[in-house]
Design an enzyme around this catalytic site. Structure first.
Site, PDB file in Angstrom:
ATOM      1  N   GLY A  56      -8.502  16.801  34.838  1.00  0.00           N
ATOM      2  CA  GLY A  56      -9.346  17.919  35.267  1.00  0.00           C
ATOM      3  C   GLY A  56      -8.809  19.269  34.826  1.00  0.00           C
ATOM      4  O   GLY A  56      -7.845  19.359  34.058  1.00  0.00           O
ATOM      5  N   ASP A  88      -6.779   9.054  36.947  1.00  0.00           N
ATOM      6  CA  ASP A  88      -8.026   9.818  37.048  1.00  0.00           C
ATOM      7  C   ASP A  88      -9.192   8.830  37.016  1.00  0.00           C
ATOM      8  O   ASP A  88      -9.136   7.841  36.275  1.00  0.00           O
ATOM      9  CB  ASP A  88      -8.118  10.794  35.859  1.00  0.00           C
ATOM     10  CG  ASP A  88      -9.021  11.979  36.135  1.00  0.00           C
ATOM     11  OD1 ASP A  88      -8.565  13.130  36.009  1.00  0.00           O
ATOM     12  OD2 ASP A  88     -10.209  11.766  36.477  1.00  0.00           O
ATOM     13  N   LEU A 107     -12.182   9.829  36.112  1.00  0.00           N
ATOM     14  CA  LEU A 107     -13.060  10.428  35.096  1.00  0.00           C
ATOM     15  C   LEU A 107     -14.438  10.774  35.648  1.00  0.00           C
ATOM     16  O   LEU A 107     -15.404  10.905  34.891  1.00  0.00           O
ATOM     17  CB  LEU A 107     -13.173   9.505  33.860  1.00  0.00           C
ATOM     18  CG  LEU A 107     -11.848   9.177  33.165  1.00  0.00           C
ATOM     19  CD1 LEU A 107     -12.074   8.193  32.002  1.00  0.00           C
ATOM     20  CD2 LEU A 107     -11.170  10.447  32.624  1.00  0.00           C
ATOM     21  N   LYS A 133     -14.968  19.090  44.165  1.00  0.00           N
ATOM     22  CA  LYS A 133     -14.714  20.504  44.505  1.00  0.00           C
ATOM     23  C   LYS A 133     -15.954  21.403  44.503  1.00  0.00           C
ATOM     24  O   LYS A 133     -15.818  22.633  44.549  1.00  0.00           O
ATOM     25  CB  LYS A 133     -13.683  21.064  43.534  1.00  0.00           C
ATOM     26  CG  LYS A 133     -14.139  21.012  42.088  1.00  0.00           C
ATOM     27  CD  LYS A 133     -13.197  21.757  41.164  1.00  0.00           C
ATOM     28  CE  LYS A 133     -13.751  21.789  39.755  1.00  0.00           C
ATOM     29  NZ  LYS A 133     -12.933  22.489  38.797  1.00  0.00           N
ATOM     30  N   SER A 164      -6.386  25.018  49.168  1.00  0.00           N
ATOM     31  CA  SER A 164      -7.249  26.126  48.755  1.00  0.00           C
ATOM     32  C   SER A 164      -7.173  27.244  49.777  1.00  0.00           C
ATOM     33  O   SER A 164      -7.000  27.000  50.981  1.00  0.00           O
ATOM     34  CB  SER A 164      -8.688  25.612  48.659  1.00  0.00           C
ATOM     35  OG  SER A 164      -9.597  26.681  48.630  1.00  0.00           O
ATOM     36  N   THR A 223      -9.520  28.566  50.870  1.00  0.00           N
ATOM     37  CA  THR A 223     -10.657  28.345  51.765  1.00  0.00           C
ATOM     38  C   THR A 223     -10.207  27.954  53.176  1.00  0.00           C
ATOM     39  O   THR A 223     -10.943  28.153  54.139  1.00  0.00           O
ATOM     40  CB  THR A 223     -11.629  27.305  51.152  1.00  0.00           C
ATOM     41  OG1 THR A 223     -12.841  27.328  51.872  1.00  0.00           O
ATOM     42  CG2 THR A 223     -11.066  25.903  51.180  1.00  0.00           C
ATOM     43  N   TYR A 252     -16.583  20.619  51.689  1.00  0.00           N
ATOM     44  CA  TYR A 252     -15.493  20.648  50.700  1.00  0.00           C
ATOM     45  C   TYR A 252     -14.282  21.385  51.282  1.00  0.00           C
ATOM     46  O   TYR A 252     -13.157  20.873  51.280  1.00  0.00           O
ATOM     47  CB  TYR A 252     -15.943  21.341  49.391  1.00  0.00           C
ATOM     48  CG  TYR A 252     -14.761  21.882  48.634  1.00  0.00           C
ATOM     49  CD1 TYR A 252     -13.905  21.026  47.943  1.00  0.00           C
ATOM     50  CD2 TYR A 252     -14.432  23.247  48.675  1.00  0.00           C
ATOM     51  CE1 TYR A 252     -12.774  21.513  47.311  1.00  0.00           C
ATOM     52  CE2 TYR A 252     -13.315  23.738  48.051  1.00  0.00           C
ATOM     53  CZ  TYR A 252     -12.487  22.871  47.367  1.00  0.00           C
ATOM     54  OH  TYR A 252     -11.368  23.360  46.758  1.00  0.00           O
ATOM     55  N   LYS A 287     -10.107  20.221  52.721  1.00  0.00           N
ATOM     56  CA  LYS A 287      -8.779  20.797  52.436  1.00  0.00           C
ATOM     57  C   LYS A 287      -8.058  21.097  53.745  1.00  0.00           C
ATOM     58  O   LYS A 287      -6.854  20.866  53.868  1.00  0.00           O
ATOM     59  CB  LYS A 287      -8.917  22.065  51.587  1.00  0.00           C
ATOM     60  CG  LYS A 287      -9.463  21.820  50.189  1.00  0.00           C
ATOM     61  CD  LYS A 287      -8.525  20.946  49.358  1.00  0.00           C
ATOM     62  CE  LYS A 287      -9.055  20.661  47.976  1.00  0.00           C
ATOM     63  NZ  LYS A 287      -8.264  19.676  47.226  1.00  0.00           N
ATOM     64  N   PHE A 334      -5.956  30.520  45.162  1.00  0.00           N
ATOM     65  CA  PHE A 334      -7.020  31.504  45.328  1.00  0.00           C
ATOM     66  C   PHE A 334      -8.100  31.193  44.269  1.00  0.00           C
ATOM     67  O   PHE A 334      -8.632  30.099  44.287  1.00  0.00           O
ATOM     68  CB  PHE A 334      -6.427  32.928  45.364  1.00  0.00           C
ATOM     69  CG  PHE A 334      -5.889  33.199  46.763  1.00  0.00           C
ATOM     70  CD1 PHE A 334      -4.768  32.510  47.240  1.00  0.00           C
ATOM     71  CD2 PHE A 334      -6.538  34.043  47.637  1.00  0.00           C
ATOM     72  CE1 PHE A 334      -4.314  32.678  48.556  1.00  0.00           C
ATOM     73  CE2 PHE A 334      -6.095  34.231  48.943  1.00  0.00           C
ATOM     74  CZ  PHE A 334      -4.992  33.542  49.405  1.00  0.00           C
ATOM     75  N   ARG A 394     -12.179  39.030  45.264  1.00  0.00           N
ATOM     76  CA  ARG A 394     -11.395  37.791  45.202  1.00  0.00           C
ATOM     77  C   ARG A 394     -10.124  38.024  44.386  1.00  0.00           C
ATOM     78  O   ARG A 394     -10.060  38.927  43.563  1.00  0.00           O
ATOM     79  CB  ARG A 394     -12.203  36.668  44.517  1.00  0.00           C
ATOM     80  CG  ARG A 394     -13.432  36.207  45.281  1.00  0.00           C
ATOM     81  CD  ARG A 394     -13.086  35.428  46.536  1.00  0.00           C
ATOM     82  NE  ARG A 394     -14.276  34.956  47.232  1.00  0.00           N
ATOM     83  CZ  ARG A 394     -14.939  35.670  48.148  1.00  0.00           C
ATOM     84  NH1 ARG A 394     -14.545  36.888  48.466  1.00  0.00           N
ATOM     85  NH2 ARG A 394     -16.014  35.171  48.730  1.00  0.00           N
ATOM     86  N   GLY A 446     -22.020  31.619  53.382  1.00  0.00           N
ATOM     87  CA  GLY A 446     -20.629  31.177  53.430  1.00  0.00           C
ATOM     88  C   GLY A 446     -19.656  32.095  52.709  1.00  0.00           C
ATOM     89  O   GLY A 446     -18.445  31.960  52.888  1.00  0.00           O
TER      90      GLY A 446
HETATM   91  N1  UFG Z   1     -20.649  34.854  42.572  1.00  0.00           N
HETATM   92  C1  UFG Z   1     -21.806  35.448  42.148  1.00  0.00           C
HETATM   93  N2  UFG Z   1     -22.622  34.745  41.317  1.00  0.00           N
HETATM   94  C2  UFG Z   1     -22.335  33.478  40.904  1.00  0.00           C
HETATM   95  C3  UFG Z   1     -21.132  32.870  41.343  1.00  0.00           C
HETATM   96  C4  UFG Z   1     -20.313  33.591  42.181  1.00  0.00           C
HETATM   97  O1  UFG Z   1     -22.106  36.588  42.509  1.00  0.00           O
HETATM   98  O2  UFG Z   1     -23.136  32.886  40.171  1.00  0.00           O
HETATM   99  C5  UFG Z   1     -19.752  35.608  43.446  1.00  0.00           C
HETATM  100  C6  UFG Z   1     -19.588  34.963  44.804  1.00  0.00           C
HETATM  101  O3  UFG Z   1     -20.597  35.423  45.673  1.00  0.00           O
HETATM  102  C7  UFG Z   1     -18.194  35.418  45.206  1.00  0.00           C
HETATM  103  C8  UFG Z   1     -17.462  35.564  43.864  1.00  0.00           C
HETATM  104  O4  UFG Z   1     -18.466  35.619  42.876  1.00  0.00           O
HETATM  105  O5  UFG Z   1     -18.275  36.670  45.786  1.00  0.00           O
HETATM  106  C9  UFG Z   1     -16.538  34.411  43.579  1.00  0.00           C
HETATM  107  O6  UFG Z   1     -17.290  33.222  43.701  1.00  0.00           O
HETATM  108  P1  UFG Z   1     -16.707  31.810  43.238  1.00  0.00           P
HETATM  109  O7  UFG Z   1     -17.744  30.783  43.553  1.00  0.00           O
HETATM  110  O8  UFG Z   1     -16.212  31.893  41.839  1.00  0.00           O
HETATM  111  O9  UFG Z   1     -15.431  31.667  44.143  1.00  0.00           O
HETATM  112  P2  UFG Z   1     -15.322  31.512  45.722  1.00  0.00           P
HETATM  113  O10 UFG Z   1     -14.308  32.513  46.144  1.00  0.00           O
HETATM  114  O11 UFG Z   1     -16.615  31.506  46.418  1.00  0.00           O
HETATM  115  O12 UFG Z   1     -14.825  30.014  45.721  1.00  0.00           O
HETATM  116  C10 UFG Z   1     -13.532  29.737  45.899  1.00  0.00           C
HETATM  117  C11 UFG Z   1     -13.166  28.372  45.287  1.00  0.00           C
HETATM  118  C12 UFG Z   1     -13.769  27.257  46.089  1.00  0.00           C
HETATM  119  C13 UFG Z   1     -13.554  27.466  47.549  1.00  0.00           C
HETATM  120  C14 UFG Z   1     -14.141  28.781  47.942  1.00  0.00           C
HETATM  121  C15 UFG Z   1     -14.142  29.029  49.413  1.00  0.00           C
HETATM  122  O13 UFG Z   1     -13.603  28.285  43.963  1.00  0.00           O
HETATM  123  O14 UFG Z   1     -13.117  26.082  45.678  1.00  0.00           O
HETATM  124  O15 UFG Z   1     -13.378  29.767  47.277  1.00  0.00           O
HETATM  125  O16 UFG Z   1     -13.503  30.189  49.768  1.00  0.00           O
HETATM  126  F1  UFG Z   1     -14.148  26.528  48.310  1.00  0.00           F
END
Ligand code: UFG
Length: 342
Positions: free
Chosen positions: A12, A33, A35, A87, A127, A129, A152, A156, A181, A234, A300
């Site tokens: 992965g 894995d 796959l 994930k 994570s 999360t 998901y 974790k 993160f 983030r 969320g």
């Molecule tokens: N976002 C957009 N448009 C998109 C995708 C994301 O605006 O198409 C924004 C989201 O709203 C967020 C930011 O970009 O504000 C980051 O989003 P991601 O989905 O890339 O990341 P997250 O922080 O939501 O996700 C991460 C991990 C997950 C975990 C999650 C929960 O990737 O594995 O945090 O906190 F579950």
């Protein structure tokens, strides 16, 4: 004599980058894995980059028999790095049992097989999360964990609780749990990177796919959060920095002087960027405007998350060294290489 390390989910995204780091530091790697969300051709790429082809076993860790059998074959391994998991947040809301079954059975079967075969060290992919919607920034490892919005995320949190109970039970096994993160970026060779199946859930692959013309436009999920520009913040971290952190965690576990049964570390840079800042930074790297539109909030999502990096620095002697420009440039190079190949 090389030390053998079992890497579950080694085909992965984060797993494959970590395998390269391990091989480059002279470990013998065995990848397990199924796959289900990766491609076996990654082995050719790892071989091309490192000059070494890792041993590979296709195995479904949900099956305790299959897990026992493969661990028995590799009982001379010194440690396990357990990446294997589903994930996708949205998919987990649609199909929670699939997530609890896959992510928790695979962990339990791995722990049991380690115990039965005397493989006494484990690194677990956790994570950020698990912090839910934290009230203070930066987030330190002692911040309370919260029930996650998604199944998901909850796998974790539950997995960390299983590890706590297990390591409290006077088991011989010591564990380091790493709370990632937001991993982005790709290997400097441009040969491996993130390859999401279907429509990407995460911001960075959505941005690069939009710029590559695979998606029409990026939806920015809300601009009314209590942040500097209204979009969520983030802590984005380069996947190769993450891989280096796994190496440091492994070295600590294998050091006979470290005696902690369970340790937890944040893996982030300590810097937060908003969605709009990410778009601007991408436009600067690619040299073209990105097509995007502000839409509704995504359920969320929390306003702000960034890590305290002090503990990982102090105990693991690790900190991220790659900046945002390098992360975005490597993601973009990888996306372009991928499109040329497909
Ligand atoms: N976002 C957009 N448009 C998109 C995708 C994301 O605006 O198409 C924004 C989201 O709203 C967020 C930011 O970009 O504000 C980051 O989003 P991601 O989905 O890339 O990341 P997250 O922080 O939501 O996700 C991460 C991990 C997950 C975990 C999650 C929960 O990737 O594995 O945090 O906190 F579950």
């Amino acid at each position: 004599m090389q030390e053998k390390i079992i890497v579950t989910g080694g085909c992965g995204y984060i797993g494959s980058h970590t395998v390269i780091t391990l091989i480059n530091h002279n470990y013998e790697v065995v990848i397990l894995d199924d796959l289900s969300n990766s491609n076996v051709q990654i082995l050719d790429r790892i071989e091309k980059i490192t000059g070494v082809r890792p041993h590979f076993e296709q195995v479904d860790l949900k099956s305790s028999e299959a897990t026992q059998a493969v661990f028995k074959t590799h009982k001379d391994a010194k440690a396990v790095i357990h990446f294997a998991a589903h994930k996708a947040v949205a998919e987990s809301i649609q199909n929670p049992l699939m997530y609890y079954q896959n992510n928790l059975f695979s962990l339990i079967n791995t722990l049991k097989a380690q115990q039965d075969n005397g493989i006494n060290h484990l690194i677990f992919s956790s994570s950020a999360t698990v912090y839910g919607n934290p009230s203070t920034m930066p987030i330190t490892e002692d911040a309370p964990t919260q029930r996650s919005f998604s199944p998901y995320g909850n796998t974790k949190k539950i997995a960390e609780e299983i590890l706590e109970d297990f390591t409290n039970s006077q088991s011989e096994i010591s564990v380091i749990s790493l709370r990632y993160f937001n991993p982005i970026g790709a290997h400097e060779s441009g040969q491996i990177g993130e390859f999401p199946t279907g429509i990407p859930n995460n911001l960075m692959p959505y941005i690069t796919q939009t710029a590559a013309g695979v998606r029409e436009k990026l939806m920015v999920f809300g601009n009314d959060y209590p942040t500097k520009d209204g979009t969520p913040i983030r802590d984005y971290i380069h996947v190769v920095d993450l891989a280096d952190a796994h190496l440091k965690a492994l070295q600590r576990l294998l050091d006979p002087s470290s005696t902690q049964p369970l340790e937890v570390f944040n893996l982030g840079t300590g810097k937060g960027y908003s969605v709009l800042e990410m778009i601007k930074a991408f436009e600067a790297v690619s040299g073209s405007p990105l097509n995007y539109e502000i839409t509704e909030r995504r359920p969320g999502d929390v306003p702000e998350m960034f890590a305290s990096t002090a503990l990982a620095k102090q105990v693991l002697n690790w900190e991220a060294t790659r900046g945002l420009q390098e992360m975005i440039q490597s993601s973009w190079t990888w996306e372009q290489n991928l499109r040329n190949e497909l």
